[in-house]
Structure formats: C-alpha cells, structure tokens
Design a protein around this motif. Structure first.
Motif, PDB file in Angstrom:
ATOM      1  N   TYR A  63       0.845  -1.190   0.000  1.00  0.00           N
ATOM      2  CA  TYR A  63       0.000   0.000   0.000  1.00  0.00           C
ATOM      3  C   TYR A  63       0.883   1.244   0.000  1.00  0.00           C
ATOM      4  O   TYR A  63       1.910   1.299   0.678  1.00  0.00           O
ATOM      5  N   GLY A  64       0.463   2.242  -0.759  1.00  0.00           N
ATOM      6  CA  GLY A  64       1.176   3.505  -0.772  1.00  0.00           C
ATOM      7  C   GLY A  64       0.250   4.645  -1.138  1.00  0.00           C
ATOM      8  O   GLY A  64      -0.866   4.438  -1.613  1.00  0.00           O
ATOM      9  N   GLN A  65       0.732   5.847  -0.885  1.00  0.00           N
ATOM     10  CA  GLN A  65      -0.036   7.044  -1.219  1.00  0.00           C
ATOM     11  C   GLN A  65       0.916   8.090  -1.772  1.00  0.00           C
ATOM     12  O   GLN A  65       2.030   8.251  -1.272  1.00  0.00           O
ATOM     13  N   VAL A  66       0.480   8.765  -2.838  1.00  0.00           N
ATOM     14  CA  VAL A  66       1.267   9.840  -3.423  1.00  0.00           C
ATOM     15  C   VAL A  66       0.403  11.090  -3.512  1.00  0.00           C
ATOM     16  O   VAL A  66      -0.825  11.013  -3.536  1.00  0.00           O
TER      17      VAL A  66
ATOM     18  N   GLU B 116     -10.167  13.735 -14.462  1.00  0.00           N
ATOM     19  CA  GLU B 116     -10.859  12.442 -14.606  1.00  0.00           C
ATOM     20  C   GLU B 116     -10.037  11.467 -15.450  1.00  0.00           C
ATOM     21  O   GLU B 116     -10.057  10.267 -15.215  1.00  0.00           O
ATOM     22  N   VAL B 117      -9.324  11.986 -16.425  1.00  0.00           N
ATOM     23  CA  VAL B 117      -8.456  11.149 -17.262  1.00  0.00           C
ATOM     24  C   VAL B 117      -7.296  10.637 -16.415  1.00  0.00           C
ATOM     25  O   VAL B 117      -6.948   9.453 -16.458  1.00  0.00           O
ATOM     26  N   PHE B 118      -6.687  11.528 -15.650  1.00  0.00           N
ATOM     27  CA  PHE B 118      -5.620  11.165 -14.717  1.00  0.00           C
ATOM     28  C   PHE B 118      -6.080  10.016 -13.816  1.00  0.00           C
ATOM     29  O   PHE B 118      -5.419   8.989 -13.698  1.00  0.00           O
ATOM     30  N   GLU B 119      -7.243  10.176 -13.209  1.00  0.00           N
ATOM     31  CA  GLU B 119      -7.805   9.167 -12.314  1.00  0.00           C
ATOM     32  C   GLU B 119      -8.072   7.852 -13.054  1.00  0.00           C
ATOM     33  O   GLU B 119      -7.772   6.766 -12.549  1.00  0.00           O
TER      34      GLU B 119
ATOM     35  N   GLU C 286      -7.626   4.544  -5.086  1.00  0.00           N
ATOM     36  CA  GLU C 286      -8.453   5.631  -4.563  1.00  0.00           C
ATOM     37  C   GLU C 286      -7.799   6.959  -4.918  1.00  0.00           C
ATOM     38  O   GLU C 286      -6.604   7.142  -4.725  1.00  0.00           O
ATOM     39  N   VAL C 287      -8.623   7.873  -5.454  1.00  0.00           N
ATOM     40  CA  VAL C 287      -8.137   9.206  -5.812  1.00  0.00           C
ATOM     41  C   VAL C 287      -9.028  10.223  -5.116  1.00  0.00           C
ATOM     42  O   VAL C 287     -10.259  10.159  -5.214  1.00  0.00           O
ATOM     43  N   LYS C 288      -8.395  11.137  -4.402  1.00  0.00           N
ATOM     44  CA  LYS C 288      -9.121  12.212  -3.729  1.00  0.00           C
ATOM     45  C   LYS C 288      -8.635  13.530  -4.318  1.00  0.00           C
ATOM     46  O   LYS C 288      -7.446  13.846  -4.255  1.00  0.00           O
TER      47      LYS C 288
ATOM     48  N   LEU D 153      -1.528  21.452  -3.513  1.00  0.00           N
ATOM     49  CA  LEU D 153      -1.914  20.048  -3.494  1.00  0.00           C
ATOM     50  C   LEU D 153      -3.191  19.894  -4.302  1.00  0.00           C
ATOM     51  O   LEU D 153      -4.211  20.504  -3.980  1.00  0.00           O
ATOM     52  N   LEU D 154      -3.128  19.087  -5.357  1.00  0.00           N
ATOM     53  CA  LEU D 154      -4.272  18.907  -6.251  1.00  0.00           C
ATOM     54  C   LEU D 154      -5.050  17.629  -5.955  1.00  0.00           C
ATOM     55  O   LEU D 154      -6.267  17.587  -6.106  1.00  0.00           O
ATOM     56  N   ALA D 155      -4.327  16.571  -5.577  1.00  0.00           N
ATOM     57  CA  ALA D 155      -4.972  15.277  -5.352  1.00  0.00           C
ATOM     58  C   ALA D 155      -4.051  14.368  -4.562  1.00  0.00           C
ATOM     59  O   ALA D 155      -2.839  14.611  -4.465  1.00  0.00           O
ATOM     60  N   GLU D 156      -4.638  13.303  -4.048  1.00  0.00           N
ATOM     61  CA  GLU D 156      -3.877  12.210  -3.436  1.00  0.00           C
ATOM     62  C   GLU D 156      -4.365  10.913  -4.063  1.00  0.00           C
ATOM     63  O   GLU D 156      -5.565  10.720  -4.250  1.00  0.00           O
ATOM     64  N   VAL D 157      -3.426  10.061  -4.406  1.00  0.00           N
ATOM     65  CA  VAL D 157      -3.748   8.770  -5.006  1.00  0.00           C
ATOM     66  C   VAL D 157      -3.182   7.693  -4.089  1.00  0.00           C
ATOM     67  O   VAL D 157      -2.007   7.759  -3.700  1.00  0.00           O
TER      68      VAL D 157
END
Length: 174
Positions: A38-41, A55-58, A69-71, A85-89
C-alpha cells in the motif's frame, strides 16, 4: 467528461497508451516491489495555470486497478498555483509507479491547452468574438484536446468531418 464518454471514447486510448508503456511488464517496479504494498502519493502543481484532465488522470489508475483511490482537492477548470496540493492517489504502489507517467502526460497536456485557451479567452472578454478550436489536433488526442479547450473557456467547432459542411480552398481547387 461523463462516464459513458470516458468508457466508450477514452478508455481504449488510455489502454493503448498504457500498453505502449507497459509492453510486457514494468521491470523496474517489479524488481523493487514484487508484491502488493500500500502507498499514497500526492499530486502537487508545478506551475500556475488552469487544471484540466483530472478524470483522465484518475481513469489511468483505475484501468490498472479498480481498487485505487483518488481524492481531488480541485476540479477541472480551477486556477491552480505552484506548490498547490491537487490530489492524493492511494493503493498498490506498483500501480502508482506503472501508471504515473501516462496519467501525468495526459494531465499536463490537457492543462497546458486549457491554460493557453484561458489566456486567449481572457483577451476576448467583453467582445463579440467567440474563440473556436479546429480539427487540427494531435492524432488520437482529439477527445482530450477539445475537452481541454472547453475547460479553458473556448468553444469546440467541428469535432469531425460529419459535424457540418465547411468548404475550404482545397475543396474549391478540387
């Protein structure tokens, strides 16, 4: 982009891009990460502009693993700043490593188009001029590039040759 557009007109292009990058396996990732971890970036903005293609990125990550999971902290069309900070994956580190370049390439290209379009559209504010794009798009990128134009404040002209009659010099010469 709505889910049907994504599934019918985008997924196969994203899969082709992923197949081009991962022909048989991601040997670097598999060498350092042979099993699930498990990891998060964080997706952090590197340059001021208009974001487009989230949405394409996700979707790139979901096509590799539906459990990713993308937030998001922004939405397409938002003005973003360097360092934001734009998102966390989060999910399987192997998916994060294998999909990051493809996901970022789409996001960067679409955001660049949206940013430029927004800049030109701002010059036209208050006038009766309508900013239109053309069909002169990068092969297999039309759906992405035309979407980015709309996000940036422009308008789409014809999507393809079936959308309307437009006689040019070549037609007249022929």
């Amino acid at each position: 982009m709505d889910k049907n557009t994504m599934r019918l007109n985008v997924d196969h292009l994203l899969i082709q891009a992923l197949q081009e990058d991962i022909t048989s396996e991601d040997v670097s990732t598999n060498a350092v990460m042979p099993s699930y971890q498990y990891g998060q970036v964080q997706l952090i903005c590197k340059e001021e502009g208009i974001i487009a293609g989230l949405e394409v990125f996700e979707r790139v990550f979901y096509l590799l693993d539906e459990n990713m999971e993308v937030k998001f902290y922004v939405k397409d069309g938002d003005a973003v700043k360097n360092g934001q900070l734009l998102a966390e994956v989060s999910g399987d580190v192997r998916v994060l490593l294998s999909g990051e370049r493809t996901a970022l390439n789409y996001l960067q290209r679409m955001s660049g188009i949206a940013t430029y379009t927004n800049r030109v559209a701002s010059y036209l504010k208050g006038s009766k001029t309508k900013l239109l794009d053309t069909r002169k798009t990068t092969p297999n990128m039309r759906v992405f590039e035309k979407y980015a134009v709309r996000v940036g404040g422009g308008n789409n002209h014809r999507y393809n040759l079936s959308d309307g009659v437009m006689l040019k010099d070549n037609h007249i010469a022929a």
